[in-house]
Design an enzyme around this catalytic site. Structure first.
Site, mmCIF file in Angstrom:
data_model
loop_
_atom_site.group_PDB
_atom_site.id
_atom_site.type_symbol
_atom_site.label_atom_id
_atom_site.label_comp_id
_atom_site.label_asym_id
_atom_site.label_seq_id
_atom_site.Cartn_x
_atom_site.Cartn_y
_atom_site.Cartn_z
ATOM 1 C CD GLU A 2 7.256 60.075 32.303
ATOM 2 O OE1 GLU A 2 6.754 59.549 31.194
ATOM 3 O OE2 GLU A 2 6.530 61.274 32.766
ATOM 4 C CG ASN A 17 10.246 61.666 30.905
ATOM 5 O OD1 ASN A 17 10.821 61.336 32.052
ATOM 6 N ND2 ASN A 17 8.829 62.238 31.017
ATOM 7 C CD GLU A 66 7.043 63.228 28.356
ATOM 8 O OE1 GLU A 66 5.946 63.259 27.528
ATOM 9 O OE2 GLU A 66 7.645 62.119 28.624
ATOM 10 C CE1 TYR A 123 6.933 55.309 28.930
ATOM 11 C CE2 TYR A 123 7.392 57.708 28.359
ATOM 12 C CZ TYR A 123 7.101 56.763 29.172
ATOM 13 O OH TYR A 123 6.740 57.122 30.325
ATOM 14 N NE ARG A 129 9.759 63.041 36.833
ATOM 15 C CZ ARG A 129 8.665 62.799 35.876
ATOM 16 N NH1 ARG A 129 8.008 61.892 35.387
ATOM 17 N NH2 ARG A 129 8.778 63.849 34.983
ATOM 18 C CG HIS A 150 3.334 65.654 34.384
ATOM 19 N ND1 HIS A 150 4.189 64.663 34.724
ATOM 20 C CD2 HIS A 150 2.772 65.007 33.284
ATOM 21 C CE1 HIS A 150 4.182 63.465 33.881
ATOM 22 N NE2 HIS A 150 3.484 63.882 33.033
#
Length: 479
Positions: A384, A303, A165, A305, A77, A120
């Site tokens: 991600e 994504n 994002e 985290y 990616r 991005h």
């Protein structure tokens, strides 16, 4: 030992972004992006820590792809640099586009599936000078750029991601000021979010018009970074409301228009009286916009985290009781990226990463199930997931056990969601190699591959070798 199996054909990969790895910021006609400008502004978080060289991927791309092949990655990616392909947001630059032609061919020749992202965060500075994402015209310039890329690569690339994002682009960029372009203009973040979604919708519409449909093997989606918003003190009304507001400004501002064709009602009440360019943000939403934005998608990139546990201000706590990642390391004051009343993020007692993000795999499961249950989301790719760690090379190796443990925990959490009916098709580690990180420059490392920034030597970490075996076996042992 119990083994958990992944579905046949599950896509294993790693991710990176153009500005973070390519370098060569003046090569072959590339012009400045908002990040080239932002990192030179006195007081900015990354002042002086530029990505002019980064990982020299622009020159070392064939060797990097060969390393991906040796590590057994099935997919890569990557993002394309808008200022390289269409300098200043204008006409197509064949020399810049040729790099991505060569990258695509190199990947395909080695059996790796290209999984590109069109945006991005590296907006051409010339477009920012005309208002950036608060200017509706930027959405149409994005369409021009994206279709030029599709003209060149659409015969070899099957899956396209429009945006990565957009929350960060909009709210960190135009409300909080912590990311490029560094503007702190309140509800401008909502205006920027709408125009980002409009650019997405314009491309999806054009892609479909060219016969881009899943039954023809051509797919399109978007990548979001939704969070799980839990009130720090569920018995405190103000914290419950802070969690609701965070969910609205972080999640539902994107999910609702994409999947329900409307903006949340409470987003309107939470921004009542806030103006950008002397107008409420709703005035920037024109007839037909939401129909474009809500065009059906073939996949949703996620994504993840960490989750978020906000407390409303005022909150009586010492700075050490707050998560350090929420305290911007900058001499320039920052605003909250959430318009209106602020919030803080106290420690909950969960373990944290070296970047001081709390580790909460259960939140990952809850998020994926919510996307299915509330939004009837299309097939999901985890685009991600990974961890920052202070890695060092010792005797030619990097023993990053914390990264392997983090990924393993989140893969189990993902499988828990799949057991509950969530259709997850693939998983991409962030990131393929150490690189320029948006809030910490080169000081913090997310890569499977260690990069010595002085010599540009690449060293696969223990986690890379473990991930390679995992991808080959397509199964995960239960400890």
């Amino acid at each position: 030992m119990t083994i958990r199996e992944f579905p046949p054909g599950f896509l294993w990969g790693a991710a990176a972004a153009a500005y973070q790895i390519e370098g060569a910021v003046h090569a072959d006609g590339r012009t400045p992006s908002i990040w080239d400008t932002f990192v030179t502004v006195p007081g900015a978080i990354l002042h002086g820590d530029t990505a002019d060289v980064a990982c020299e991927h622009y020159e070392r791309m064939p060797q990097d792809v060969a390393l991906m092949k040796r590590l057994g990655l099935a997919s890569y990616r990557f993002s394309l640099a808008w200022p390289r392909v269409c300098p200043d947001g204008g006409a197509l630059n064949p020399a810049g586009l040729d790099f991505y032609r060569r990258l695509t061919d190199e990947l395909l020749d080695t059996g790796i599936t290209p999984f590109p992202t069109l945006y991005h965060w590296d907006l051409p500075q010339a477009l920012e000078d005309r208002g950036g994402w608060t200017n509706r015209d930027t959405a149409y310039r994005f369409l021009d750029y994206a279709m030029a890329v599709h003209d060149a690569l659409g015969d070899r690339i099957d899956s396209w991601t429009t945006l990565n994002e957009p929350w960060c682009s909009a709210f960190m960029g135009y409300t909080g000021g912590g990311h490029a372009p560094g503007r702190q203009e309140g509800v401008a973040g909502v205006v920027a979010a709408h125009h980002l979604l409009l650019g997405h919708g314009l491309f999806v519409d054009a892609f479909r018009g060219r016969g881009g449909t899943a039954d023809r093997g051509k797919t399109v989606g978007i990548t979001l970074n939704p969070t799980v918003a839990d009130p720090f003190d569920p018995s405190r009304e103000e914290d419950v409301d802070a969690a609701r507001r965070l969910d609205g400004f972080h999640n539902r501002v994107f999910l609702d228009p994409l999947f329900h064709g409307k903006y949340p009602d409470d987003l309107e009440s939470d921004t009542d009286g806030m103006l950008f360019d002397a107008k409420p943000w709703q005035d920037f939403v024109l007839d037909g916009d939401l129909e474009l934005i809500s065009r059906p998608l073939d996949f949703l990139g996620v994504n993840f985290y960490h989750g978020d546990v906000p407390a409303a201000l005022p909150y009586d706590a010492q700075p050490g009781e707050l998560l350090g990642s929420r305290i911007e390391h900058s001499s320039r004051p920052r605003q909250s990226p959430y318009p209106g009343a602020g919030m803080v993020f106290p420690r909950t007692g969960r373990p944290t990463t070296d970047r001081d993000w709390e580790i909460d795999p259960v939140a990952f499961t809850r998020l994926l199930v919510r996307l299915k249950d509330v939004y009837d989301a299309p097939p999901v790719y985890i685009t991600e997931n990974g961890v920052m760690a202070c890695d060092v090379v010792e005797d030619g190796a990097v023993h990053d056990t914390a990264r392997q443990r983090f990924i393993e925990q989140h893969l189990h959490a993902m499988l828990d969601a799949m057991d509950r009916g969530v259709d997850v098709r693939g998983y991409f580690v962030w990131s393929f190699m150490d690189n320029f990180e948006w809030s910490y420059g080169f000081a913090h490392r997310f890569g499977l591959v260690h990069v010595d920034y002085d010599t540009q030597v690449r060293t696969p970490k223990d986690s890379a070798l473990w991930f390679s075996r995992l991808a080959a076996q397509n199964r995960l042992p239960v400890a």
